[in-house]
Every structure is written in structure tokens, then in C-alpha cells.
Design a protein around this motif. Sequence first.
Motif, PDB file in Angstrom:
ATOM      1  N   ARG A  48     152.251  21.138 -24.237  1.00  0.00           N
ATOM      2  CA  ARG A  48     151.810  22.529 -24.058  1.00  0.00           C
ATOM      3  C   ARG A  48     152.731  23.362 -24.954  1.00  0.00           C
ATOM      4  NH1 ARG A  48     150.593  23.514 -17.782  1.00  0.00           N
ATOM      5  NH2 ARG A  48     150.394  25.658 -18.523  1.00  0.00           N
ATOM      6  N   SER A  49     153.322  24.453 -24.455  1.00  0.00           N
ATOM      7  CA  SER A  49     154.164  25.226 -25.381  1.00  0.00           C
ATOM      8  C   SER A  49     155.625  24.811 -25.325  1.00  0.00           C
ATOM      9  CB  SER A  49     154.022  26.728 -25.115  1.00  0.00           C
ATOM     10  OG  SER A  49     154.413  27.034 -23.797  1.00  0.00           O
ATOM     11  N   VAL A  72     146.223  27.017 -26.914  1.00  0.00           N
ATOM     12  CA  VAL A  72     145.780  27.698 -28.141  1.00  0.00           C
ATOM     13  C   VAL A  72     146.832  27.618 -29.241  1.00  0.00           C
ATOM     14  CG1 VAL A  72     145.004  29.897 -29.109  1.00  0.00           C
ATOM     15  CG2 VAL A  72     144.480  29.336 -26.729  1.00  0.00           C
ATOM     16  N   GLY A  73     148.015  28.206 -28.985  1.00  0.00           N
ATOM     17  CA  GLY A  73     149.028  28.383 -30.024  1.00  0.00           C
ATOM     18  C   GLY A  73     149.617  27.054 -30.473  1.00  0.00           C
ATOM     19  N   ARG A 243     152.152  36.407 -27.625  1.00  0.00           N
ATOM     20  CA  ARG A 243     153.353  35.709 -28.060  1.00  0.00           C
ATOM     21  C   ARG A 243     154.536  36.662 -28.025  1.00  0.00           C
ATOM     22  NH1 ARG A 243     151.612  31.812 -26.819  1.00  0.00           N
ATOM     23  NH2 ARG A 243     151.337  29.817 -27.873  1.00  0.00           N
ATOM     24  N   HIS A 290     155.057  33.322 -18.722  1.00  0.00           N
ATOM     25  CA  HIS A 290     154.158  32.606 -19.651  1.00  0.00           C
ATOM     26  C   HIS A 290     153.162  31.723 -18.882  1.00  0.00           C
ATOM     27  CE1 HIS A 290     153.870  31.010 -24.042  1.00  0.00           C
ATOM     28  NE2 HIS A 290     152.696  30.931 -23.424  1.00  0.00           N
TER      29      HIS A 290
HETATM   30  O1  LIG Z   1     148.884  29.351 -26.641  1.00  0.00           O
HETATM   31  C1  LIG Z   1     148.670  28.974 -25.494  1.00  0.00           C
HETATM   32  O2  LIG Z   1     147.716  28.229 -25.166  1.00  0.00           O
HETATM   33  C2  LIG Z   1     149.550  29.477 -24.406  1.00  0.00           C
HETATM   34  O3  LIG Z   1     150.709  30.023 -24.862  1.00  0.00           O
HETATM   35  C3  LIG Z   1     149.693  28.582 -23.233  1.00  0.00           C
HETATM   36  O4  LIG Z   1     150.949  27.991 -23.156  1.00  0.00           O
HETATM   37  P1  LIG Z   1     151.208  26.844 -22.063  1.00  0.00           P
HETATM   38  O5  LIG Z   1     150.372  25.693 -22.479  1.00  0.00           O
HETATM   39  O6  LIG Z   1     152.661  26.564 -22.125  1.00  0.00           O
HETATM   40  O7  LIG Z   1     150.762  27.370 -20.745  1.00  0.00           O
END
Ligand SMILES: O=C(O)[C@H](O)COP(=O)(O)O
Length: 316
Positions: A48-49, A72-73, A243, A290
Motif C-alpha cells: 500500500r503506501s 492509487v498513488g 498527498r 491517511h
Molecule cells: O494513493 C492511495 O491509494 C492512498 O494514498 C491510499 O494509501 P493506503 O493504501 O496506504 O491506504
Amino acid sequence: MIKILANDGIDPAGKQLLEEAGFIIDTNNIPQDELPVKLQNYDAITVRSATKVRKALIDACPNLKLIGRGGVGVDNIDVDYAKEKGVGVYNTPASSSLSVAELVFGHLFTGVRFLQDSNRKMPVEGATKFNDLKKAYAKGIELGGKTLGIVGFGRIGREVAKMAIGIGMDVLAFDVYPFNPEVELTLGGGTKVKVSVTTATLDEILTKADFITLHTPFVDKPLIGTAEFEKMKKGAAVVNCSRGGLIDEDALLEALNSGKIAFAGLDVYTNEPTPRQDILSHPKISLTPHIGAATNEAQERIGIELASLIIQHFKK
Ligand SMILES: O=C(O)[C@H](O)COP(=O)(O)O
Ligand SMILES: NC(=O)c1ccc[n+]([C@@H]2O[C@H](COP(=O)([O-])OP(=O)(O)OC[C@H]3O[C@@H](n4cnc5c(N)ncnc54)[C@H](O)[C@@H]3O)[C@@H](O)[C@H]2O)c1
């Protein structure tokens, strides 16, 4: 047998899909500094992040064939380098949009009725100073009829727009790319209605919106700093569920302390996972750690989508 390390976990539905397809999946959370050695035993990693998959880790693991980002990120992954090395990189871009959009409204409703502060004070002073607190929180405002400025009109920005329209807000939207201003609302009974938001420049949003919410990636510098706060209406508010780094936190504190802006809602911070204390203890900031994508529904969609992408990749 393909071995996958789900280092930041994976929803049981995704794990089950992978296991049914014959993959071995470990959900051990291996500390970052041990990954260069321990990841060598795996064909793929999902993150994940929290876990970072940088060049050095990719170099240390020549057997690595796939990096999956449940979310996503992909700013925690050296995507171009991985691809150069022939490592597949996948994310799940749309699975959490609704959850993040709902969290934005969590922060907005919180801020306009001082919930971030009353939730801190009620357990301590609620029984002895009830009427003082009632007075302190008496100047709430409604979201309905106000103007919401959305910066970044992608997947999440569009979900936010739909909800805003649903509660009677006017929506201004800005994106660096041209976009379709029409969003489709689904009403009770399944009826669909198309409504357009008003396209705006960033300056128009800064000067006209009552509330501003950010839905862009972070590139290299804050989008909102002292100059941008100065342009905002007195009593405006900002929400950042995208972010950390998009808002200059010094400028934010200054704008809050001077009364220029009324409140902020933050899910993300410049320093994660150790945000600064003056941000964490500020009475005008609604805080979440987050958790934009951290709902059962979003994580289930993410797990299933990621599992399907991994299965497809290895079946090629
Ligand atoms: O970009 C993303 O999907 C989010 O920042 C989610 O982050 P996480 O997977 O740590 O909840
Ligand atoms: N808090 C969380 O847990 C959480 C969860 C999911 C996504 N996110 C973050 O939310 C952000 C948005 O996600 P998304 O799925 O909507 O992405 P998206 O790619 O669908 O939309 C982003 C939009 O921002 C636009 N954009 C880029 N730079 C811009 C700028 N400087 N000014 C205006 N617009 C700009 C892009 O053109 C795009 O339309 C990402 O940073 C993502 O990492 C956070």
C-alpha cells in the motif's frame, strides 16, 4: 509455484482469489530494511503506501517480476526503473474514489460544526462546562448553498463533485487538463441525472470558494502556500485527502492562527508517518491518519482488482 509477498496486507477476498489460482501468498509485514534479503524469495510484492519499492530494492531482487500497488498513488515505487528492468507495475486507480470522497465530507462536516474540537473537549469539560461549550460551538455554518472549489478533477474530484451537488453546493472545478464538466448523479430508484460543474481557474477557486479540496498528485512543491492562502476568502477552509506536501504546513498554521481560514481537514501530511505536533494538536484541524482508502468496501475492491491483475500478468 509463484510466491507473492503482500507486505502491507491484502483483503481476504483478494487473497482467496490468488490462492484459488494456485499462488502462494504471504501477508507477513517484513520491515523495510530486511526486504532486500527477504524479498529475494518471492516473485512478486504487493504494497500500500507504507512499503517503499525503490531502485535499490529492485536491484537487490533480480527474481522480482511484479510490483502491485493496492491503491492509487505509486509515489512509493520507482515505476520507470522497475519497468526498465522488466518488472510489471500495477495499481488499482478507481477502487477507492468513493471512500476518499466520503472522507472529504467527513472533514467538511466536522469543520463547519467544530467536531474536531468538541470531540476533544467534551470528555474533559462536557459535564462541568456544558453551556460554555454550547456557546463556544454556536457559530456553525451549513455546507448547503456554499461554494466548493475542487482542484484536480480526476476520479476522486468527480466523486466529490457529485456529493457536493447532492447537498446543494455550487461546485467550481479546476484541472491542468481540459475536462468534461458534466457528472452523472444516481438518484434513489436508479434514475440518472447529468449536472455540470463550473470550470474555473485556480485563481478563481482561491478567490471565490468557501471550501477548497485538493485532488491532485504531489509533484515537487506545494500547490497551496502563503500566496494562495492570501487570495482565499476570509473564513474559507481547505481539505487535503490527496498527498502530504500539497499544502505548505507552515503557511497553513499561519493562515489558521491569523483567522484567515476557518479550518482545515487533513488525511495526509508532509511528514508521514510522523506528522508535526503543532499540526496534530491544532484545534482548527480535523485529523485522520491517511485513511482515505481504508474502508471495508474499498479494500475489498482493491484486493479483488489487484489479485485479478496479478493473475492476468502471470498467465500471459
Ligand atoms: O494513493 C492511495 O491509494 C492512498 O494514498 C491510499 O494509501 P493506503 O493504501 O496506504 O491506504
Ligand atoms: N488519502 C488517501 O488515502 C488517498 C486514497 C486514494 C488516492 N489518494 C490520492 O488522491 C489523489 C487523486 O487521486 P485520483 O484517483 O483522483 O487521481 P486522478 O489521476 O484520477 O486525478 C488527478 C487529477 O489531478 C489533475 N492534476 C494534476 N496536477 C494538477 C495540478 N497541479 N492542478 C490541478 N490539477 C492537477 C490531473 O490532471 C487529474 O485529472 C492522488 O494524489 C492519490 O494518490 C489518496
